[in-house]
Design an enzyme around this catalytic site. Structure first.
Site, PDB file in Angstrom:
ATOM      1  N   ARG A 237      -7.155  -7.391 -10.116  1.00  0.00           N
ATOM      2  CA  ARG A 237      -7.716  -9.271  -9.943  1.00  0.00           C
ATOM      3  C   ARG A 237      -8.940  -8.749 -10.536  1.00  0.00           C
ATOM      4  O   ARG A 237      -9.929  -7.435 -10.243  1.00  0.00           O
ATOM      5  CB  ARG A 237      -7.314  -9.410  -9.101  1.00  0.00           C
ATOM      6  CG  ARG A 237      -7.493  -9.351  -7.334  1.00  0.00           C
ATOM      7  CD  ARG A 237      -8.159 -10.738  -6.873  1.00  0.00           C
ATOM      8  NE  ARG A 237      -8.512  -9.514  -4.637  1.00  0.00           N
ATOM      9  CZ  ARG A 237      -9.080  -8.751  -4.398  1.00  0.00           C
ATOM     10  NH1 ARG A 237     -10.222  -9.056  -5.057  1.00  0.00           N
ATOM     11  NH2 ARG A 237      -8.953  -8.430  -2.891  1.00  0.00           N
TER      12      ARG A 237
ATOM     13  N   ASN B 185      -6.616  -3.438  -6.358  1.00  0.00           N
ATOM     14  CA  ASN B 185      -6.974  -4.549  -6.660  1.00  0.00           C
ATOM     15  C   ASN B 185      -7.049  -5.591  -7.684  1.00  0.00           C
ATOM     16  O   ASN B 185      -7.014  -5.488  -8.530  1.00  0.00           O
ATOM     17  CB  ASN B 185      -7.837  -4.929  -6.139  1.00  0.00           C
ATOM     18  CG  ASN B 185      -8.715  -5.085  -4.108  1.00  0.00           C
ATOM     19  OD1 ASN B 185      -7.179  -5.221  -3.518  1.00  0.00           O
ATOM     20  ND2 ASN B 185      -9.868  -5.083  -3.725  1.00  0.00           N
TER      21      ASN B 185
ATOM     22  N   LYS C  65       0.557  -0.787   0.081  1.00  0.00           N
ATOM     23  CA  LYS C  65       0.139  -0.406  -0.288  1.00  0.00           C
ATOM     24  C   LYS C  65       0.662   1.698  -0.130  1.00  0.00           C
ATOM     25  O   LYS C  65       0.579   1.668  -0.713  1.00  0.00           O
ATOM     26  CB  LYS C  65      -1.610   0.061   1.103  1.00  0.00           C
ATOM     27  CG  LYS C  65      -2.201  -1.080   1.291  1.00  0.00           C
ATOM     28  CD  LYS C  65      -2.579  -0.906   2.425  1.00  0.00           C
ATOM     29  CE  LYS C  65      -3.774  -1.877   2.847  1.00  0.00           C
ATOM     30  NZ  LYS C  65      -4.585  -2.325   1.614  1.00  0.00           N
TER      31      LYS C  65
END
Ligand code: ADP
Ligand code: ADP
Ligand code: MG
Length: 659
Positions: free
Chosen positions: A302, A300, A121
């Site tokens: 995916r 994210n 992050k």
């Protein structure tokens, strides 16, 4: 232009609903599928759905679904050309992508470098800052010195949120409201980061008060095109975990949508993104949404759990898009082709014990029925599930049962549909969060679209009510306990013994329920304490005391469930123990389980004493002796040696007592 042929065969490196979801689209496109499975999943739905399946190890994820080498070997052995990772497991693992490429296969997802860029992050935020994407103010540098971070937190201004940089799934986060708590919270987040992700490093963020979680779906292809497919609002969270998601976001102004869409596309372009991805933003929800009121949290890399709500409003199949861009095809749509159609919700149905603090639960899905649904796209209701009736929810994996997805013309219509779809989703055998999800659909603020991430915690008490079954519900359960819920009086044998009543013993939680059931014409009469009800079966449900009731009653191995708005689960104690324990004993002996009558040692007119052995039943190779429930006279024997009887069959009746 070179047109690359689509894959012939792919392997899905996942399990559960997402593996089934991917297989559904692959099949529609004529692509063969290979499933992988652990010992615990040998009979799982995804294995049954796939064309081939390869065993990869024991149940523990570290020994199976996270074993990259075994999975890649399985793809090579079966001739699969590409691997779809689903979500979770190896989906965001750059080493997995590199190993797949090294084996000469295609990873259906972004490049290893794109995954890596967004993997931590802190680094992701630094990268996004450089790309001109607004990020949550805070410290995301390298220093991990507690004194230094303490000072940074003062500079940011309280409240602050400490996040493990490798975190995910809501783990490794600590909200700090008072500076004196900072160091202890930091130590806690570091410990959790180390324990869960093997990385203790943390970043510090300004805690946005009254936040909304709004994320943008993006897609990139290998030619450098990047589009966004609008937003999802995932503000309905419990402990930073999504519960119900929707698309589009309530009260989203066009200029904010455009600004967030652009920021997400910029983010994806900055890392040469290919495939499906989600850029998550935290949004100031204290007033109307503003173009300068959203900040990048993470990306994210995916397909996301909640992707179906975006599929519903765009009419696109995201797995198809993933397969096409992985095969080298350009995105089949441009930004200008896209428009939002209607409104969609998704509720995550889990096996979890809500009253026990949402504890993950396990068990067998003795009964599992869903509303009539289209398996994919278009249609009011869609159910994405990786389990079937009779399957078990094991302790090894995520206890998700299904995603209940609805699509309607307006938010109100879609939310009503969600409520209806949940009412028609019946699960017995495992505790679930379904009543909690239903309560959410009735929440006043949620109905008005006033969502923020604190809603569930604030109203936890009203959202987790324990619905107490009324006497009518108990009466239906009593019919179920006696196996009479699928029958229509007058019943042979039973009718003879009117006014003899049969007795049902049930428990609801700790509470014992004793019901007398008799036949009156074509109805049943039930007596529970002071409440008497007259119940008749109808085509669509029941008539109770003259009112139509659309409830359903289901018998399960351990008990009986009544689905009537909420779900009410009763257990039926073993009748043998009940017979022994009950003082008055009742007037009949019924078969406690299906079996063969081995011996009958009584005839009509015999005087018997409580406890006398009267019938021997053989079931599952064991003999069970059924004894006289009380002192009395045998009125009639309704079975004979050699009879094969079903569960609940009336075997013997005593004459009614005089008083
Ligand atoms: P989302 O925003 O899509 O919910 P999460 O990070 O919460 O993203 O995780 C998505 C899903 O992936 C979870 O519901 C869980 O089933 C699965 N998951 C997350 N992390 C892991 C992991 N380390 N191993 C296995 N499954 C995981
Ligand atoms: P994870 O990787 O666990 O999904 P995220 O960084 O996406 O972690 O944060 C998870 C959730 O925590 C968000 O959806 C949001 O509800 C809350 N959250 C994260 N950052 C902030 C913040 N700065 N202020 C307020 N809430 C936040
Ligand atoms: Mg997140």
């Amino acid at each position: 232009m070179v047109r690359i042929t689509m894959f012939d065969k792919i392997l899905i490196a996942n399990r559960g609903e997402i593996a089934c979801r991917v297989i559904t689209t692959a099949r529609r496109l004529g692509i063969k599928t290979v499933a992988v499975y652990s010992d615990a999943d040998a009979n799982a739905k995804h294995v049954a759905m796939a064309d081939e399946a390869v065993h990869i190890g024991p149940p523990e994820v570290g020994e199976s679904y996270l074993k990259a080498d075994r999975i890649i070997q399985a793809a090579a052995n079966t001739g699969a050309q590409a691997i779809h990772p689903g979500y979770g497991f190896l989906s965001e693992n750059p080493a997995f992508v590199n190993a797949i490429n090294k084996a000469g296969l295609t990873f259906i997802g972004p490049s290893a470098s794109a995954i890596e860029a967004m993997g931590l992050k802190d680094a992701a935020k630094a990268l996004m800052e450089d790309a001109g994407v607004p990020v949550v103010p805070g410290y995301h540098g390298d220093s991990q010195d507690p004194d230094f971070l303490d000072k940074e937190a003062d500079k940011i201004g309280y409240p602050v949120l400490i996040k493990a940089r490798a975190g995910g799934g809501g783990k490794g986060m600590r909200l700090v409201e008072d500076p004196k708590d900072f160091k202890a919270a930091l130590a806690g987040a570091q410990r959790e980061g180390e324990a869960s992700f093997g990385d203790p490093a943390c970043l510090i963020e300004k805690y946005i008060t009254q936040p909304r979680h709004i994320e943008i779906q993006v897609f990139g292809d290998s030619l450098g095109n990047v589009i966004h497919l609008f937003e999802r609002d995932c503000s309905l969270q419990r402990r930073h975990q999504k519960v119900i998601e929707e698309a589009p976001a309530p009260d989203m102004p066009e200029d904010v949508r455009a600004a967030m869409g652009k920021a997400a596309v910029d983010a994806a372009k900055a890392i040469g993104y290919q495939g499906a991805g989600t850029v998550e933003f935290i949004v100031d929800g204290s007033g109307p949404l503003r173009p300068d009121g959203f900040w990048f949290m993470e990306m994210n890399t995916r397909l996301q759990v909640e992707h179906p709500v975006s599929e519903a409003i765009t009419g696109l199949d995201f797995v198809e898009l993933q397969l096409r861009v992985a095969a080298g095809e350009p995105l089949p749509v441009t930004q200008d082709d896209l428009a939002i159609n209607g409104w969609a919700f998704e509720a995550r149905l889990y096996a979890e014990d809500v009253p026990k603090g949402f504890l993950p639960a396990t068990g067998t899905l003795d009964h599992l029925t869903f509303p009539e649904a289209s398996t994919f796209k278009h249609g009011a209701t869609r159910i994405d599930s990786g389990v079937r009736q009779g399957d078990t929810i094991s302790p090894f994996y995520d206890p998700m049962i299904a995603k209940v997805i609805v699509h309607g013309p307006t938010r109100d219509a879609a939310l009503n549909q969600l409520g209806a779809a949940l009412r028609e989703t019946h699960v017995a055998g495992c505790v679930t969060n379904i009543d909690f999800l239903s309560a959410l659909t009735h929440h006043d603020g949620f109905q008005k679209g006033e969502v923020n991430t604190g809603l569930i915690a604030r109203d936890a008490d009203t959202l987790t009510p324990i619905a107490v079954p009324c006497s009518r519900c108990r009466a239906l359960a009593a019919l179920g306990a006696l196996g009479l819920h699928q029958t229509q009086p007058p019943l042979a044998g039973f009718a003879l013994w009117q006014p003899l009543a049969r007795t049902a013993h049930l428990t609801w939680g700790e509470e014992e329920v004793v019901a007398k059931v008799a036949q009156t014409g074509s109805s049943f009469t039930t007596i529970i304490g002071d409440n008497t009800h007259r119940i008749t079966r109808t085509d669509t449900g029941w008539d109770i005391d003259g009112s139509k009731v659309s409830a359903s009653v289901v018998q399960t191995p351990g008990g009986v469930s009544v689905f009537w708005g909420n779900s009410y689960h009763f257990t039926v104690p073993d009748p043998l123990t009940v017979a022994d324990a009950s003082a008055d004993g009742g007037d009949t002996i019924t078969a406690p389980m299906p079996g063969l009558v081995k011996n009958v040692s009584a005839t009509a007119g015999d005087q018997v004493t409580k406890g006398d052995p009267l019938v021997i039943l053989e079931a599952m190779k064991m003999e069970h002796t059924l004894t006289a429930p009380r002192d009395g006279t045998i009125a009639e024997v309704l079975c004979a040696t050699g009879d094969q009887v079903s569960d609940g069959t009336l075997l013997l009746a005593l004459e009614a007592e005089d008083d």
